[in-house]
Design a protein around this motif. Structure first.
Motif, PDB file in Angstrom:
ATOM      1  N   UNK A  69      39.400  89.318  28.988  1.00 50.77           N
ATOM      2  CA  UNK A  69      39.491  89.330  27.528  1.00 50.77           C
ATOM      3  C   UNK A  69      40.393  90.423  26.974  1.00 50.77           C
ATOM      4  N   UNK A  70      41.038  91.202  27.831  1.00 50.63           N
ATOM      5  CA  UNK A  70      41.855  92.303  27.335  1.00 50.63           C
ATOM      6  C   UNK A  70      43.269  91.834  27.008  1.00 50.63           C
ATOM      7  N   UNK A  71      43.907  91.138  27.931  1.00 53.35           N
ATOM      8  CA  UNK A  71      45.283  90.707  27.754  1.00 53.35           C
ATOM      9  C   UNK A  71      45.335  89.208  27.463  1.00 53.35           C
ATOM     10  N   UNK A  72      46.505  88.763  27.031  1.00 56.65           N
ATOM     11  CA  UNK A  72      46.692  87.349  26.740  1.00 56.65           C
ATOM     12  C   UNK A  72      46.590  86.515  28.009  1.00 56.65           C
ATOM     13  N   UNK A  73      46.232  85.251  27.837  1.00 49.04           N
ATOM     14  CA  UNK A  73      46.083  84.331  28.965  1.00 49.04           C
ATOM     15  C   UNK A  73      47.294  83.403  29.037  1.00 49.04           C
ATOM     16  N   UNK A  74      47.426  82.739  30.171  1.00 48.41           N
ATOM     17  CA  UNK A  74      48.528  81.810  30.401  1.00 48.41           C
ATOM     18  C   UNK A  74      47.944  80.426  30.684  1.00 48.41           C
ATOM     19  N   UNK A  75      48.327  79.462  29.859  1.00 47.04           N
ATOM     20  CA  UNK A  75      47.950  78.069  30.091  1.00 47.04           C
ATOM     21  C   UNK A  75      48.988  77.429  31.007  1.00 47.04           C
ATOM     22  N   UNK A  76      48.527  76.844  32.108  1.00 48.80           N
ATOM     23  CA  UNK A  76      49.404  76.232  33.099  1.00 48.80           C
ATOM     24  C   UNK A  76      49.115  74.733  33.138  1.00 48.80           C
ATOM     25  N   UNK A  77      50.157  73.919  32.936  1.00 43.02           N
ATOM     26  CA  UNK A  77      50.017  72.470  32.938  1.00 43.02           C
ATOM     27  C   UNK A  77      51.047  71.901  33.908  1.00 43.02           C
ATOM     28  N   UNK A  78      50.563  71.151  34.897  1.00 39.07           N
ATOM     29  CA  UNK A  78      51.437  70.469  35.848  1.00 39.07           C
ATOM     30  C   UNK A  78      51.581  69.006  35.440  1.00 39.07           C
ATOM     31  N   UNK A  79      52.828  68.548  35.344  1.00 43.04           N
ATOM     32  CA  UNK A  79      53.135  67.179  34.943  1.00 43.04           C
ATOM     33  C   UNK A  79      53.642  66.430  36.165  1.00 43.04           C
ATOM     34  N   UNK A  80      53.022  65.305  36.476  1.00 42.69           N
ATOM     35  CA  UNK A  80      53.423  64.498  37.620  1.00 42.69           C
ATOM     36  C   UNK A  80      54.256  63.304  37.145  1.00 42.69           C
ATOM     37  N   UNK A  81      55.437  63.147  37.742  1.00 40.06           N
ATOM     38  CA  UNK A  81      56.296  62.009  37.417  1.00 40.06           C
ATOM     39  C   UNK A  81      56.698  61.318  38.709  1.00 40.06           C
ATOM     40  N   UNK A  82      57.068  60.085  38.589  1.00 35.25           N
ATOM     41  CA  UNK A  82      57.423  59.302  39.772  1.00 35.25           C
ATOM     42  C   UNK A  82      58.853  59.602  40.214  1.00 35.25           C
ATOM     43  N   UNK A  83      59.168  59.261  41.464  1.00 28.77           N
ATOM     44  CA  UNK A  83      60.502  59.471  41.997  1.00 28.77           C
ATOM     45  C   UNK A  83      61.535  58.556  41.328  1.00 28.77           C
ATOM     46  N   UNK A  84      61.084  57.443  40.767  1.00 27.30           N
ATOM     47  CA  UNK A  84      62.003  56.537  40.104  1.00 27.30           C
ATOM     48  C   UNK A  84      62.479  57.056  38.752  1.00 27.30           C
ATOM     49  N   UNK A  85      61.792  58.073  38.210  1.00 25.15           N
ATOM     50  CA  UNK A  85      62.150  58.590  36.889  1.00 25.15           C
ATOM     51  C   UNK A  85      63.400  59.462  36.969  1.00 25.15           C
ATOM     52  N   UNK A  86      64.132  59.505  35.867  1.00 30.30           N
ATOM     53  CA  UNK A  86      65.312  60.357  35.748  1.00 30.30           C
ATOM     54  C   UNK A  86      64.849  61.770  35.387  1.00 30.30           C
TER      55      UNK A  86
ATOM     56  N   UNK B 248      53.469  74.885  16.685  1.00 30.04           N
ATOM     57  CA  UNK B 248      52.982  74.557  15.348  1.00 30.04           C
ATOM     58  C   UNK B 248      51.640  73.830  15.389  1.00 30.04           C
ATOM     59  N   UNK B 249      51.367  73.119  16.480  1.00 30.90           N
ATOM     60  CA  UNK B 249      50.115  72.366  16.583  1.00 30.90           C
ATOM     61  C   UNK B 249      48.958  73.205  17.121  1.00 30.90           C
ATOM     62  N   UNK B 250      49.266  74.244  17.871  1.00 27.42           N
ATOM     63  CA  UNK B 250      48.216  75.078  18.476  1.00 27.42           C
ATOM     64  C   UNK B 250      48.408  76.521  18.017  1.00 27.42           C
ATOM     65  N   UNK B 251      47.505  76.962  17.163  1.00 23.27           N
ATOM     66  CA  UNK B 251      47.609  78.329  16.668  1.00 23.27           C
ATOM     67  C   UNK B 251      47.248  79.361  17.730  1.00 23.27           C
ATOM     68  N   UNK B 252      46.601  78.926  18.825  1.00 25.82           N
ATOM     69  CA  UNK B 252      46.257  79.867  19.894  1.00 25.82           C
ATOM     70  C   UNK B 252      47.475  80.284  20.705  1.00 25.82           C
TER      71      UNK B 252
ATOM     72  N   UNK C 217      42.259  77.590  28.542  1.00 23.52           N
ATOM     73  CA  UNK C 217      41.599  76.371  28.998  1.00 23.52           C
ATOM     74  C   UNK C 217      41.703  75.270  27.937  1.00 23.52           C
ATOM     75  N   UNK C 218      41.346  75.602  26.701  1.00 21.81           N
ATOM     76  CA  UNK C 218      41.390  74.612  25.622  1.00 21.81           C
ATOM     77  C   UNK C 218      42.823  74.170  25.339  1.00 21.81           C
ATOM     78  N   UNK C 219      43.766  75.103  25.346  1.00 20.53           N
ATOM     79  CA  UNK C 219      45.160  74.762  25.083  1.00 20.53           C
ATOM     80  C   UNK C 219      45.704  73.849  26.180  1.00 20.53           C
ATOM     81  N   UNK C 220      45.387  74.144  27.438  1.00 15.30           N
ATOM     82  CA  UNK C 220      45.885  73.318  28.546  1.00 15.30           C
ATOM     83  C   UNK C 220      45.339  71.901  28.454  1.00 15.30           C
ATOM     84  N   UNK C 221      44.064  71.749  28.103  1.00 12.43           N
ATOM     85  CA  UNK C 221      43.493  70.401  27.969  1.00 12.43           C
ATOM     86  C   UNK C 221      44.187  69.623  26.856  1.00 12.43           C
ATOM     87  N   UNK C 222      44.413  70.287  25.712  1.00 16.34           N
ATOM     88  CA  UNK C 222      45.094  69.614  24.615  1.00 16.34           C
ATOM     89  C   UNK C 222      46.538  69.259  24.949  1.00 16.34           C
TER      90      UNK C 222
END
Length: 278
Positions: free
Chosen positions: A164-181, A198-202, A234-239
């Protein structure tokens, strides 16, 4: 004799009631004082103020009840001076014998004095992880998000992770197919990230696309990071996962899924293969 006994009992009752009322009044005054300081124009650490408020409330209770006990003993015409002197010697002896208790108290004092963590912080102590409910001179209470309450003697607290002392980092992994550009997908993700703050004030800094994180047998993994307020990742990553899924679906980006390739041989091929083995 009965009149004297009744007078003594009345004194004991009055002293006890007065001590209880005084403790409650002082605790209310302490809470009011710290709440005014928190809301004042000066910038105070709210978490530390809550911790000190609870600590002072406990100290006040100990002092008032000790004075009440001494006053009750004095009503029975007991020599308080000799008792206090004897209590001092006894306390010294107990101090040598109860080293763990003394260690807990000293460690608790330094935890509060150094502001290692405060009430309301999300911490990990050993195998326990949760929100600090209370910090005393002897024990610390941590409540897990599933409801369990962990109680630690302060002397046993050696390794603490404070989230709770320092800021946190939201990590989101996006999976795409090999056929995608990949180039097109990167541009779409950057377009999505431009309006994310603009959508997430956190989120306190613009989110970043780090690039391709991993290549698996079925998909390409791309990683996004966003710096958030403490414990809001946690909440930001889910959104972000939900919104990004809808964003990519609307633009025709295919999400990878497991595939199975089936091969069927003709009877002639099976016979040829058997003859080749023989």
């Amino acid at each position: 004799m009965w009149i004297g006994l009744i007078i003594v009992l009345l004194k004991v009752v009055l002293i006890t009631v007065a001590a209880v009322v005084l403790v409650k009044v002082l605790r209310v005054l302490i809470r009011k004082t710290f709440s005014v300081r928190i809301k004042g124009p000066l910038l105070y650490n709210e978490r530390r103020q809550q911790t000190l408020s609870k600590l002072l409330s406990n100290v006040v209770a100990y002092v008032v009840y000790f004075i009440a006990a001494v006053s009750i003993l004095s009503t029975f015409t007991i020599d308080i001076t000799g008792l206090i002197a004897g209590a001092g010697v006894l306390g010294l002896a107990v101090g040598f014998g109860a080293q763990n208790l003394v260690r807990d108290v000293i460690t608790g004092f330094f935890i509060i004095f150094e502001d290692q963590f405060s009430v309301g912080d999300y911490v990990r102590i050993g195998a326990a992880e949760g929100t600090v409910e209370e910090i005393g001179l002897r024990t610390t209470k941590v409540k897990a998000w599933t409801g369990e309450l962990f109680i630690f003697p302060n002397g046993n607290i050696t390794d603490v992770v404070n989230f709770s002392i320092h800021n946190s980092i939201a990590v989101v992994d996006v999976n795409i197919s090999y056929e995608s550009d990949i180039t097109r997908v990167e541009k779409l993700i950057m377009e999505f990230l431009n309006g994310l703050q603009d959508r997430y004030e956190q989120i306190i800094k613009p989110a970043e696309l780090l690039g391709v994180q991993n290549l698996t047998t079925t998909e390409i993994v791309m990683r996004i990071t966003a710096e958030t307020l403490p414990m809001q990742h946690f909440a930001v990553a889910r959104g972000m996962r939900r919104d990004l899924k809808d964003f990519l679906d609307q633009r025709g980006v295919e999400i990878p899924y497991p595939r199975m390739v089936m091969m069927q041989r003709s009877p002639e091929e099976v016979t040829t293969a058997r003859n080749a083995k023989t």
